[in-house]
Scaffold this motif. Structure first.
Motif, short mmCIF file in Angstrom:
data_model
loop_
_atom_site.label_atom_id
_atom_site.label_comp_id
_atom_site.label_asym_id
_atom_site.label_seq_id
_atom_site.Cartn_x
_atom_site.Cartn_y
_atom_site.Cartn_z
N GLU A 212 87.96 108.76 77.14
CA GLU A 212 88.46 107.41 77.43
C GLU A 212 87.60 106.32 76.81
OE1 GLU A 212 91.62 106.71 79.98
OE2 GLU A 212 91.54 107.86 78.13
N ILE A 213 86.56 106.72 76.05
CA ILE A 213 85.72 105.75 75.37
C ILE A 213 86.04 105.83 73.88
CG2 ILE A 213 83.38 104.92 75.00
CD1 ILE A 213 84.21 105.01 77.94
N TYR A 214 86.82 104.88 73.39
CA TYR A 214 87.19 104.87 71.98
C TYR A 214 87.43 103.42 71.57
CZ TYR A 214 91.79 104.69 74.23
OH TYR A 214 92.86 104.34 75.04
N THR A 215 87.34 103.17 70.26
CA THR A 215 87.50 101.80 69.78
C THR A 215 88.79 101.60 68.99
OG1 THR A 215 86.23 102.28 67.77
CG2 THR A 215 85.00 101.47 69.67
N ASP A 216 89.50 102.69 68.72
CA ASP A 216 90.73 102.58 67.95
C ASP A 216 91.82 103.36 68.67
OD1 ASP A 216 92.57 102.03 66.00
OD2 ASP A 216 91.69 103.30 64.47
N ALA A 217 92.27 104.46 68.11
CA ALA A 217 93.36 105.24 68.71
C ALA A 217 92.82 106.17 69.80
CB ALA A 217 94.06 106.07 67.63
N PRO A 218 93.58 106.37 70.88
CA PRO A 218 93.17 107.31 71.91
C PRO A 218 93.07 108.72 71.33
CG PRO A 218 95.00 105.94 72.67
CD PRO A 218 94.85 105.69 71.20
N PRO A 219 91.98 109.43 71.60
CA PRO A 219 91.85 110.79 71.09
C PRO A 219 92.95 111.72 71.62
CG PRO A 219 89.74 109.97 71.86
CD PRO A 219 90.77 108.98 72.31
N VAL A 220 93.39 112.64 70.79
CA VAL A 220 94.33 113.67 71.23
C VAL A 220 93.65 114.54 72.28
CG1 VAL A 220 95.62 115.71 70.49
CG2 VAL A 220 95.48 113.71 68.99
N GLY A 221 94.37 114.83 73.37
CA GLY A 221 93.84 115.69 74.41
C GLY A 221 94.23 117.14 74.19
N ALA A 222 93.41 118.05 74.73
CA ALA A 222 93.67 119.48 74.54
C ALA A 222 95.01 119.89 75.13
CB ALA A 222 92.54 120.29 75.16
N LEU A 223 95.32 119.41 76.34
CA LEU A 223 96.59 119.79 76.96
C LEU A 223 97.76 119.10 76.29
CD1 LEU A 223 95.60 119.90 80.74
CD2 LEU A 223 95.37 121.66 78.98
N GLU A 224 97.53 117.91 75.79
CA GLU A 224 98.55 117.22 74.99
C GLU A 224 98.87 118.04 73.74
OE1 GLU A 224 99.01 112.81 72.85
OE2 GLU A 224 97.05 113.55 73.46
N ALA A 225 97.82 118.58 73.12
CA ALA A 225 98.02 119.42 71.94
C ALA A 225 98.80 120.68 72.29
CB ALA A 225 96.66 119.79 71.33
#
Length: 407
Positions: A212-225
């Motif tokens: 949840e700490i990012y400056t641009d796009a939200p990172p892809v999550g493992a379960l999302e993948a």
């Protein structure tokens, strides 16, 4: 008589740092501590309010699986953040007392006594969060450290392992956004790794405490993948999270490291086994902590505000360092991973001359068979302090290391 496995535990990061700096007089501005990944932004005011309102709950034993309100909050957050529908908290989710405790103890579920007729292995990136190696050794496995360097995009290349090595592997640890490099695994990376783990019956444990700490796009999550793979025919839609567990934490997201509250979600078979283990030896959160955690997972305003603060510090880092020491803005997390030639020498110099305390990258990694330590040239700089303190520390790093040949 002590368990001999503890003789093989790696030297702890902070023990090594104390040995390096203790006895070295600190320079001006001491101490400017940029070592530990402990968030220092304000804790959301509602956390204390919820804890106090529910304080009577300290008089009761809490449930292993969490309260209904906590379960609903986590399931709701997984849907909002990653678009995961159909999450059944009783089957897919389990609370942990901070992700470190969970990441350590999951190895006792995921690592069998033998795999392919041999001592099992646990695969992990190098550099890595030291808990992973301790968990592997304690569960009776051999840790295998895979280089996560600039050459590999700061993520380990699990496909470089041969079939015999993969047959022995019982567990893979992956941190994304990575600690310390901040690299984010892509959907394609997850496709390859999850497929590999399923083919070789390996449990993939993904540490997403910085997600949840990012400056641009939200990172892809493992379960999302996992969900997207199933939609594309690369997994079983009836069992989309097979072999995969995601660990999430409030420590970084909500600036409450002392609350010790997180969760694991994913493969219901693994969750059921882990619940059974925790029913014997787990330490469930007190009821007021469950209530505060539910409030935190239900609120996004404080998380948005948190990201604004980190974004300002990365802006300052961009302006002050201007790419020196290989500085780059990471995909996530709150660290700088700076190539200073000799991380230990740089850490000593910064402490002695400016009272700036940073972490040598060698302490987060292990040497390979040739003796090469992939973290040795680096320092990790945690941007957890105020903007003013961060700017002062970064200016000191720039000015001092530019005049000192740490290489």
């Amino acid at each position: 008589m002590l368990n001999p496995v503890f003789r093989n535990l790696p030297a702890h990061t902070w023990t090594q740092l104390r040995a390096l700096l203790d006895g070295v007089p600190a320079g001006r501005n001491a101490p400017l501590d940029l070592t530990i990944g402990e968030p220092r932004h304000p804790m959301p005011a509602f956390i204390n309010e919820v804890l106090e309102a529910n304080s009577a709950g300290y008089a009761k034993y809490p449930p292993i699986q969490g309260t209904p309100a906590w379960q609903q909050a986590v399931a709701g957050w997984l849907e909002r953040r990653y678009g995961l529908t159909g999450i059944d908290p009783d089957r897919h989710v389990l609370p942990v007392s901070g992700t470190r405790e969970g990441l350590f103890s999951i190895a006792f579920v995921a690592v069998p006594q033998r795999k392919a007729g041999q001592q099992p292995t646990v695969l992990m990136p190098n550099p890595f969060y030291q808990c992973y190696a301790a968990a592997a050794l304690s569960a009776g496995a051999e840790p295998v450290y895979l280089p996560a360097t600039a050459t590999t995009g700061f993520l380990p290349d699990f496909t470089a392992l041969d079939e015999a090595a993969l047959a022995r592997a019982a567990l893979v640890y992956l941190c994304t956004p990575a600690n310390p490099q901040g690299t984010v695994a892509s959907q394609d990376y997850f496709d390859t790794l999850i497929g590999l783990c399923r083919r070789h019956d390996i449990t993939l444990v993904v540490d997403e405490c910085y997600g949840e700490i990012y400056t641009d796009a939200p990172p892809v999550g493992a379960l999302e993948a996992c969900r997207d793979m199933a939609r594309r025919g690369l997994g079983d839609p009836a069992d989309p999270y097979a072999n995969v567990l995601s660990f999430q934490s409030l420590s970084k997201r909500s600036n409450v490291p002392g609350l010790r509250s997180g969760f694991v979600a994913g493969d219901p078979r693994l969750i059921a086994a882990y619940r059974e283990l925790r029913s014997y030896g787990g330490a469930p959160s007190p009821l007021p902590v469950y209530a505060a955690a539910a409030a935190a997972w239900n609120d996004e305003t404080h998380v948005d505000e948190n990201r604004v603060l980190y974004r300002a510090k990365f802006d300052a880092a961009d302006s002050i360092l201007q790419g020196r020491f290989g500085a780059y803005r990471p995909g996530g997390g709150f660290y700088l991973w700076l190539d200073v030639g000799d991380g230990e020498a740089a850490a000593r110099t910064l402490w002695a001359r400016a009272g700036v305390r940073v972490l040598p990258g060698a302490y987060l990694a292990r040497p390979d068979a040739s003796g090469y330590n992939p973290g040795a040239a680096y320092i990790r700089v945690a941007l957890v302090n105020s903007l003013e303190v961060t700017e002062l520390a970064l200016q000191s790093i720039r000015d001092i290391l530019e005049t000192v040949d740490a290489r």
